[in-house]
Scaffold this motif. Structure first.
Motif, mmCIF file in Angstrom:
data_model
loop_
_atom_site.group_PDB
_atom_site.id
_atom_site.type_symbol
_atom_site.label_atom_id
_atom_site.label_comp_id
_atom_site.label_asym_id
_atom_site.label_seq_id
_atom_site.Cartn_x
_atom_site.Cartn_y
_atom_site.Cartn_z
ATOM 1 N N LEU A 43 -11.224 9.729 3.646
ATOM 2 C CA LEU A 43 -11.502 9.234 4.991
ATOM 3 C C LEU A 43 -11.840 10.398 5.920
ATOM 4 O O LEU A 43 -12.828 10.348 6.664
ATOM 5 N N LEU A 44 -11.035 11.454 5.855
ATOM 6 C CA LEU A 44 -11.243 12.601 6.746
ATOM 7 C C LEU A 44 -12.499 13.387 6.389
ATOM 8 O O LEU A 44 -13.073 14.061 7.246
ATOM 9 N N ARG A 45 -12.939 13.314 5.153
ATOM 10 C CA ARG A 45 -14.197 13.975 4.768
ATOM 11 C C ARG A 45 -15.365 13.277 5.474
ATOM 12 O O ARG A 45 -16.285 13.909 5.958
ATOM 13 N N HIS A 46 -15.295 11.959 5.544
ATOM 14 C CA HIS A 46 -16.349 11.197 6.228
ATOM 15 C C HIS A 46 -16.186 11.267 7.750
ATOM 16 O O HIS A 46 -17.179 11.352 8.485
ATOM 17 N N PHE A 47 -14.945 11.195 8.219
ATOM 18 C CA PHE A 47 -14.642 11.136 9.654
ATOM 19 C C PHE A 47 -13.510 12.115 9.943
ATOM 20 O O PHE A 47 -12.339 11.735 9.879
ATOM 21 N N ALA A 52 -14.656 10.871 15.753
ATOM 22 C CA ALA A 52 -15.808 10.764 14.848
ATOM 23 C C ALA A 52 -15.870 9.367 14.239
ATOM 24 O O ALA A 52 -16.954 8.785 14.094
ATOM 25 N N LEU A 53 -14.716 8.835 13.885
ATOM 26 C CA LEU A 53 -14.664 7.475 13.356
ATOM 27 C C LEU A 53 -15.127 6.471 14.411
ATOM 28 O O LEU A 53 -15.949 5.597 14.135
ATOM 29 N N PHE A 54 -14.634 6.629 15.634
ATOM 30 C CA PHE A 54 -15.033 5.705 16.699
ATOM 31 C C PHE A 54 -16.506 5.851 17.044
ATOM 32 O O PHE A 54 -17.180 4.867 17.340
ATOM 33 N N GLU A 55 -17.011 7.061 16.988
ATOM 34 C CA GLU A 55 -18.437 7.262 17.257
ATOM 35 C C GLU A 55 -19.248 6.464 16.242
ATOM 36 O O GLU A 55 -20.209 5.776 16.599
ATOM 37 N N ALA A 56 -18.866 6.528 14.975
ATOM 38 C CA ALA A 56 -19.569 5.770 13.941
ATOM 39 C C ALA A 56 -19.394 4.269 14.148
ATOM 40 O O ALA A 56 -20.350 3.501 13.998
ATOM 41 N N LEU A 57 -18.184 3.840 14.488
ATOM 42 C CA LEU A 57 -17.933 2.413 14.715
ATOM 43 C C LEU A 57 -18.721 1.883 15.909
ATOM 44 O O LEU A 57 -19.224 0.762 15.892
ATOM 45 N N LEU A 58 -18.787 2.677 16.953
ATOM 46 C CA LEU A 58 -19.368 2.215 18.208
ATOM 47 C C LEU A 58 -20.860 2.463 18.330
ATOM 48 O O LEU A 58 -21.499 1.938 19.236
ATOM 49 N N CYS A 59 -21.406 3.265 17.437
ATOM 50 C CA CYS A 59 -22.813 3.657 17.535
ATOM 51 C C CYS A 59 -23.727 2.449 17.722
ATOM 52 O O CYS A 59 -24.543 2.415 18.638
ATOM 53 N N THR A 60 -23.593 1.445 16.888
ATOM 54 C CA THR A 60 -24.448 0.259 16.974
ATOM 55 C C THR A 60 -24.234 -0.467 18.295
ATOM 56 O O THR A 60 -25.200 -0.847 18.961
ATOM 57 N N ALA A 93 -16.272 -3.210 26.490
ATOM 58 C CA ALA A 93 -14.970 -2.560 26.661
ATOM 59 C C ALA A 93 -13.834 -3.450 26.172
ATOM 60 O O ALA A 93 -12.852 -2.966 25.609
ATOM 61 N N GLN A 94 -13.976 -4.745 26.354
ATOM 62 C CA GLN A 94 -12.934 -5.671 25.920
ATOM 63 C C GLN A 94 -12.936 -5.894 24.408
ATOM 64 O O GLN A 94 -11.952 -6.370 23.855
ATOM 65 N N SER A 95 -14.015 -5.511 23.738
ATOM 66 C CA SER A 95 -14.101 -5.769 22.302
ATOM 67 C C SER A 95 -13.332 -4.747 21.467
ATOM 68 O O SER A 95 -13.033 -5.004 20.302
ATOM 69 N N TYR A 96 -13.031 -3.579 22.026
ATOM 70 C CA TYR A 96 -12.283 -2.549 21.306
ATOM 71 C C TYR A 96 -11.166 -2.036 22.198
ATOM 72 O O TYR A 96 -11.395 -1.182 23.063
ATOM 73 N N ARG A 97 -9.976 -2.553 22.002
ATOM 74 C CA ARG A 97 -8.833 -2.128 22.806
ATOM 75 C C ARG A 97 -8.630 -0.618 22.724
ATOM 76 O O ARG A 97 -8.572 -0.054 21.638
ATOM 77 N N GLY A 98 -8.535 0.022 23.870
ATOM 78 C CA GLY A 98 -8.249 1.451 23.917
ATOM 79 C C GLY A 98 -9.465 2.356 23.888
ATOM 80 O O GLY A 98 -9.349 3.556 24.098
ATOM 81 N N VAL A 99 -10.633 1.797 23.641
ATOM 82 C CA VAL A 99 -11.825 2.640 23.528
ATOM 83 C C VAL A 99 -12.238 3.233 24.877
ATOM 84 O O VAL A 99 -12.781 4.323 24.945
ATOM 85 N N VAL A 100 -11.954 2.535 25.955
ATOM 86 C CA VAL A 100 -12.349 3.016 27.279
ATOM 87 C C VAL A 100 -11.655 4.340 27.600
ATOM 88 O O VAL A 100 -12.287 5.268 28.107
ATOM 89 N N ALA A 101 -10.382 4.437 27.289
ATOM 90 C CA ALA A 101 -9.660 5.686 27.535
ATOM 91 C C ALA A 101 -10.255 6.820 26.718
ATOM 92 O O ALA A 101 -10.400 7.950 27.211
ATOM 93 N N MET A 102 -10.643 6.531 25.479
ATOM 94 C CA MET A 102 -11.277 7.559 24.645
ATOM 95 C C MET A 102 -12.606 7.993 25.236
ATOM 96 O O MET A 102 -12.929 9.177 25.275
ATOM 97 N N MET A 103 -13.394 7.032 25.726
ATOM 98 C CA MET A 103 -14.693 7.358 26.302
ATOM 99 C C MET A 103 -14.537 8.130 27.607
ATOM 100 O O MET A 103 -15.305 9.049 27.877
ATOM 101 N N ALA A 104 -13.545 7.769 28.397
ATOM 102 C CA ALA A 104 -13.308 8.486 29.647
ATOM 103 C C ALA A 104 -12.954 9.943 29.363
ATOM 104 O O ALA A 104 -13.420 10.850 30.055
ATOM 105 N N ALA A 105 -12.149 10.179 28.345
ATOM 106 C CA ALA A 105 -11.777 11.544 27.981
ATOM 107 C C ALA A 105 -12.969 12.301 27.403
ATOM 108 O O ALA A 105 -13.130 13.500 27.653
#
Length: 192
Positions: A43-47, A52-60, A93-105
């Protein structure tokens, strides 16, 4: 990427999407690896990081959101486009709980895997704001940073269980504060 590695990558992302949907941005990387039936090292080799994992998840999702801004920019009146964009952001923002805080940071951290995606969202919202300001339908004393902060604040607020039921009402209040001559009909229509 080799075919088997690509298949493994896609499988990990599919499982990660399920785990994140269940547990939000605090989902355990170990749990994702376990449920994907891969080792944590794989998992860590890919992400290599959670971002990095969230970037891949959220890219689309973020690409679609940015594309929506482009479409709104050319097809709607400036105030309708801005309100519709803000509403699309809130749905995201409502579709991924907690993602907003990650994006703000990540917004001001060029080393973050989410930085480029945040920059795209920021740029799209700033363009829509400038267009509305040029026609006098949005506050002139705001800039793209202010709008991104308001979007982030509202996204964070409705991510909290105590505020989630009030999402539409809070959206209406914030949208009314951004527009100079808000039409309650347009704002209410955007929340449906």
């Amino acid at each position: 990427m080799r075919a088997d590695a690509k298949k493994n990558y896609s499988h990990i992302l599919a499982v990660a999407r399920e785990v994140v949907t269940e547990h939000g941005a605090d989902a355990s990387m170990r749990d994702i690896a376990r449920r994907a039936d891969v080792g944590l090292a794989t998992l860590l080799r890919h992400f290599p990081t959670r971002e990095a994992l969230f970037e891949a998840l959220l890219c689309t999702n973020l690409d679609a959101l940015t594309q929506t801004a482009d479409e709104l920019e050319t097809s709607n009146s400036p105030d309708e486009a801005l309100v519709s964009w803000f509403q699309e952001w809130l749905v995201f923002a409502q579709s991924y709980r907690g993602v907003v805080a990650m994006m703000a940071a990540a917004h001001t951290n060029p080393d973050s895997a989410l930085y480029a995606a945040c920059a795209e969202v920021h740029s799209a919202s700033a363009r829509l704001l400038l267009r509305a300001q040029a026609l006098g339908s949005a506050r002139a004393d705001m800039n793209g940073d202010d709008l991104f902060a308001l979007m982030t604040a509202l996204g964070w607020a409705v991510d909290q269980p105590s505020f989630a039921p009030r999402a539409d009402r809070l959206f209406q209040i914030v949208a009314s504060a951004i527009l100079t001559n808000p039409s309650s009909k347009d704002i209410k229509n955007a929340t449906r």
